[in-house]
Structures are given as structure tokens and as C-alpha cells.
Design a protein around this motif. Structure first.
Motif, mmCIF file in Angstrom:
data_model
loop_
_atom_site.group_PDB
_atom_site.id
_atom_site.type_symbol
_atom_site.label_atom_id
_atom_site.label_comp_id
_atom_site.label_asym_id
_atom_site.label_seq_id
_atom_site.Cartn_x
_atom_site.Cartn_y
_atom_site.Cartn_z
ATOM 1 N N SER A 329 -16.198 -6.068 6.379
ATOM 2 C CA SER A 329 -15.928 -6.975 7.504
ATOM 3 C C SER A 329 -17.137 -7.117 8.411
ATOM 4 O O SER A 329 -17.341 -8.150 9.045
ATOM 5 C CB SER A 329 -14.730 -6.460 8.317
ATOM 6 O OG SER A 329 -13.558 -6.433 7.540
ATOM 7 N N SER A 458 -4.229 -5.926 9.764
ATOM 8 C CA SER A 458 -5.577 -6.478 9.936
ATOM 9 C C SER A 458 -5.627 -7.955 9.563
ATOM 10 O O SER A 458 -6.364 -8.734 10.192
ATOM 11 C CB SER A 458 -6.581 -5.690 9.083
ATOM 12 O OG SER A 458 -6.677 -4.357 9.532
ATOM 13 N N THR A 462 -6.640 -9.364 12.789
ATOM 14 C CA THR A 462 -8.035 -9.050 12.459
ATOM 15 C C THR A 462 -8.261 -7.534 12.460
ATOM 16 O O THR A 462 -7.525 -6.767 13.107
ATOM 17 C CB THR A 462 -9.057 -9.684 13.415
ATOM 18 O OG1 THR A 462 -9.044 -9.003 14.674
ATOM 19 C CG2 THR A 462 -8.792 -11.177 13.602
ATOM 20 N N VAL A 463 -9.300 -7.125 11.738
ATOM 21 C CA VAL A 463 -9.648 -5.703 11.664
ATOM 22 C C VAL A 463 -10.031 -5.186 13.045
ATOM 23 O O VAL A 463 -9.631 -4.092 13.464
ATOM 24 C CB VAL A 463 -10.797 -5.470 10.660
ATOM 25 C CG1 VAL A 463 -11.207 -3.998 10.643
ATOM 26 C CG2 VAL A 463 -10.399 -5.927 9.263
ATOM 27 N N SER A 466 -7.028 -4.428 15.205
ATOM 28 C CA SER A 466 -6.360 -3.183 14.827
ATOM 29 C C SER A 466 -6.995 -1.993 15.533
ATOM 30 O O SER A 466 -6.296 -1.079 16.004
ATOM 31 C CB SER A 466 -6.438 -2.978 13.315
ATOM 32 O OG SER A 466 -5.779 -4.015 12.625
#
Length: 519
Positions: A329, A458, A462-463, A466
């Protein structure tokens, strides 16, 4: 020449014994060389006994922690093996989450069974059973031709890990002398970190092989520790506290003779253990007591269960299991480079456990927890910010790798090892194994929920989002430590029970010394 008078004779005698210029002295007025030699020899023998005892307890703690390598290795190796399992078995993202998370969910079954099993067959042989179950699962995973068979092996491995992570800290706490209990009980966490590092190295080493072969070899390497565990079971003794519970007092005394520096302390320690075991009246009573706890036991359960849950819901398994996804990512695309970055994470996580081991019995459990939880909160926030606002590129990659390494470093210096130390030492002897199993159950449930939901969450937020959530939870853990965790440094297991006793008035849990002095 006249005769001396009696008075003169008396004075003469005094002169012989006390006169400052007379060369004669009474034989009993000063210690002899024999006394000095005896004291020196006695002191030398005591030092030799202390060295032997420390080496013996150290060896027992190392051997008892070997099962923890299995958990660490599985966590580390699966983070890389999953990339090749996806390619070879064509599994979906949901199947990937289930495959990763099922180990933690099934380990809670092992933890629950492990509490009763260790009370029935002993701490030592429960560790042996844990190794057998895990190795069976690892062998099945290595040879799995399909996702279904892979899951069967994963389930067995999870049950074995549940046995191991629950019993090792309990065993070490029960054989360790008070002064070194904190550092020795941290050994399982050291070996978990070592296992994670070995898993990362294995991923990198075998990543160049064909997909069908690479992940199988990665998982097969995890079978090797069984040889050392089998050897360990031939050396380590049974827990003296479990032996007392079985009315095998002479055997317990023999173990205590090997694990205590001074022989004079053995009988005192044995008396304390026997007094603590008096109220142990069977598994059914223990279970009922845990379901309907006294105010003191309720405080213990809140502390033990809570710290175990916070260890996992702050996202450590998401960071470790899915570090390749995190780095992708941030902008790293090549699998080999991604796995190389995870090795840096493993090295950091392992190295930072060393200060914790050195300091836990010197500055205490609580200061390490404060440093750990505050540091993790900052690192998780920085990771979320870098992934959310910096996009992909060199800066995002550098900050992401630094934040992940910082997070696992702060985890290892505090909540990682201290969590297991606390839950192994705060409960009374009669409920220690099963109460510790409940704590381990909370740990494994939270680990499983994080592992099985991270990718889905995620994708939704989105990561980076998180990790903002993990940062907020970590901030709450700071308040939990302040409110519910007492300082247990330097107290025997029996004395620690006093910290949670209801004295009829509101007692500050951190006020260790006053409570102990009153008793």
C-alpha cells in the motif's frame, strides 16, 4: 622479693587479657583462622549454589518456551507464504482471511482445554501435548493438496498453539524465584519474536522457488522444533505448585531445592504453596468460582483478561500478518523487496524484547507498559497518516516501514512480554491455570478477529483508516493500565494475591507496599 596480693594477681590477669601493650590475649577474645576459613568456604559454597540454581532455572525457562517458537514461526511465515498459497491454490481474499485467522480462533479452544489439562496431567506434559498436536497440524499443512486439507492442518496447529501459549508462562512463573520471575516469564515472548523473525527469514530464503513448492517448504521448517521440545521434556521438572496440589510434597521439595538459592528458603516457600493450595477443592469448584468470582478475583480477572485483549486489539497481528500488504500500500511492488522489508520488522521486534527482559524486574511492569502503550499509539497514528495522506512513493515507504518497526518495537518492550507475566502471576494457585486459560482465550479471540477482518475493513475504510482505529484503541489501553494494573515487581506469587484482596475500603491497586506490610 615479696608475694603478690590477690588484688595484684587479679590486676595481673586483667593486664594479660586487656592490656594494650601485652602480647598475650585470651583465646576466645578474637575469631580464629579456622572460623574465617569456615565462613569463606560457606560463602563460596553459597555462591556456587546460586550460580547452579540460576543456570538450572534459566535452562528450564528456555526449554519451556520452545513451544512459543511454533506460534511465532507460524505468524511470521504465514505473512509471506500466503502470497504463494494464493497463487498456487487460487484462494479468494475471504479464504485468505479465514486461513490466517482460524489459527487464533482455534487456539482459544486449545487454551480452554489446556487449563483443565494442565491441572489433570501437569504443566510439563501439557507442553508436550501442545507440541505433538501442533506438529501434526504442520505436517498436514505441508502436504495439503487443497484449501480444505490446508484448513484441517491449520485447525490442529491452532489447538496446539493454544495449549502452548497458555501453559508456558504459568509453568515458568511457578518454578522461578521471586527476584527473577518477571524476566524469566518473559521468555515465551522472546521465543515468539524469534519465531516470527525465523518465519520472515524463511519467507525471504524460499521466495525464489516455484509457488507450488515454496510455501510448502516454508511451513515444513516449522516441524523442526519438535526435536528440541522432545529433548526438553526429558530435562525439565514438573511445577512444584502442581505437585503440591497433587499431594506430592516430597517431589515438590526436591524441585524447590533445585530452583531456590538458599536451602533455608525452601521450607518457607513450600509452606506458602501448601497454604495457598488448601482451598483447592476440585475443577468444578474452580469453574464455579470463575463464573461467580469474589470481588478480589473479579479484579484479577478484569486485569488479566483486559491486558490480554488489549495486547491484540491494538493491531499487532495485523501489523505482523499483513505487513506485506501494508508495504504494498505504501508503494513497494516486488515480492522479494516486500519480504526483505518484513525481515527488518522481525529483527526490530526481536531486538526490542532484550531491554524489556533486562528492566522488567528492575523498574517494574507498569512503567514498561506506559512506555509501550504510549509509543504504540504514536506509531500507529503515524502509520495511518502516512498511508492516508502521503500516497505511494519514497517518503511514504520510509515512514511506513519506520512506523511499523516502531510499533512492533514498542510492543516488544512492554505489553508483549508484560501481558504474559501479569496473567501468570496475579491469580491464586487454585485457579491459576484455568484463569490464565481464560486470559489466553481473550487474547486468541481478539487476535482472530483482527486477523480475519483486517483485509475486509481495510477495503472499506482504507488501510490507513484501519490504523487510525488501532491508534485510538491503543490510547484507551494507556488508561486501562493506569486504572487496573498493579505493580507486582519483587513479590512472591502468594503475596501478589494480597494486592487484590478486599480490605473493606477502597484500595489503590498500585499501593503494593502497604498491603504487603499489613500482612
Amino acid at each position: 622479693m615479696g608475694l603478690a596480693t590477690p588484688q595484684e594477681n587479679g590486676n595481673t590477669e586483667m593486664g594479660l587479657s586487656l592490656g594494650s601493650k601485652n602480647k598475650y590475649t585470651r583465646m576466645d577474645s578474637q575469631p580464629t583462622d579456622f572460623d574465617d576459613d569456615y565462613d569463606a568456604q560457606k560463602h563460596h559454597l553459597q555462591l556456587e549454589r546460586s550460580k547452579t540454581t540460576r543456570k538450572y532455572v534459566f535452562a528450564c525457562s528456555v526449554f519451556a518456551s520452545l513451544n512459543s517458537v511454533l506460534l511465532g514461526y507460524d505468524v511470521g511465515v504465514m505473512s509471506g507464504a500466503i502470497l504463494f498459497i494464493q497463487e498456487d491454490l487460487k484462494i479468494t481474499e475471504v479464504q485468505e482471511e479465514i486461513l490466517v485467522g482460524i489459527l487464533s480462533i482455534m487456539s482459544l479452544v486449545g487454551s480452554l482445554i489446556g487449563g483443565r489439562t494442565s491441572d489433570a496431567i501437569g504443566r510439563k506434559w501439557t507442553m508436550g501435548l501442545a507440541a505433538i498436536v501442533f506438529q501434526t497440524g504442520a505436517a498436514i499443512m505441508t502436504l495439503a493438496p487443497s484449501f480444505f486439507v490446508l484448513m484441517i492442518g491449520r485447525i490442529l496447529a491452532g489447538v496446539g498453539i493454544g495449549f502452548g501459549v497458555m501453559i508456558a508462562p504459568v509453568y515458568i512463573a511457578e518454578i522461578s524465584p521471586t527476584i527473577a520471575r518477571g524476566s524469566l516469564t518473559s521468555f515465551p515472548e522472546i521465543f515468539i519474536n524469534l519465531g516470527i523473525l525465523l518465519g520472515y527469514v524463511s519467507n525471504y530464503a524460499f521466495s525464489g522457488l516455484p509457488a507450488h513448492t515454496s510455501w510448502r517448504i516454508m511451513l515444513a521448517v516449522g516441524i523442526l522444533p519438535s526435536v528440541f521440545i522432545a529433548f526438553a521434556l526429558c530435562i525439565i521438572p514438573e511445577s512444584p505448585r502442581w505437585l503440591v496440589m497433587q499431594n506430592r510434597v516430597e517431589e515438590a521439595r526436591m524441585v524447590l531445592m533445585k530452583t531456590n538459592d538458599k536451602e533455608s528458603e525452601v521450607e518457607d516457600r513450600l509452606s506458602e504453596i501448601q497454604a495457598a493450595a488448601v482451598n483447592n477443592s476440585g475443577e468444578d469448584t474452580v469453574f464455579q468460582e470463575l463464573m461467580n468470582p469474589s470481588p478480589a478475583l473479579k479484579r484479577m480477572l478484569i486485569t488479566g483478561f483486559g491486558i490480554q485483549c488489549f495486547q491484540q486489539i491494538t493491531g499487532i497481528d495485523a501489523t505482523v500478518y499483513y505487513s506485506p500488504e501494508i508495504f504494498k500500500s505504501a508503494g513497494i511492488e516486488n515480492n522479494t523487496k516486500v519480504l526483505a522489508a518484513t525481515v527488518a520488522v522481525g529483527v526490530t521486534k526481536t531486538l526490542f524484547i532484550i531491554p524489556a527482559i533486562c528492566l522488567i524486574d528492575k523498574i517494574g511492569r507498569k512503567p514498561l507498559l506506559y512506555v509501550s502503550t504510549v509509543g504504540m499509539t504514536v506509531c500507529l497514528f503515524c502509520l495511518g497518516a502516512s498511508l492516508s495522506f502521503l500516497g505511494e512513493g519514497g517518503t511514504a515507504i520510509a515512514l511506513s516501514v519506520l512506523s511499523v518497526c516502531g510499533n512492533v518495537g514498542f510492543f516488544s518492550i512492554g505489553i508483549g512480554p508484560v501481558c504474559w507475566v501479569l496473567t501468570s502471576e496475579i491469580f491464586p494457585l487454585r485457579v491459576r491455570a484455568q484463569a490464565s486459560a481464560l486470559g489466553a482465550m481473550g487474547n486468541r479471540v481478539c487476535s482472530g478477529l483482527v486477523a480475519m477482518s483486517f483485509l475486509s475493513v481495510s477495503r472499506a475504510i482504507t488501510v490507513g483508516g484501519s490504523f487510525f482505529i488501532f491508534s485510538a484503541i491503543s490510547a484507551v489501553s494507556v488508561a486501562f493500565v493506569y486504572k487496573f494494573v498493579p505493580e507486582t515487581k519483587g513479590k512472591s506469587l502468594e503475596q501478589i494475591e494480597l494486592l487484590f484482596q478486599d480490605r473493606g475500603s477502597e484500595v489503590e491497586l498500585g499501593d503494593v507496599e502497604q498491603l504487603v506490610q499489613k500482612n
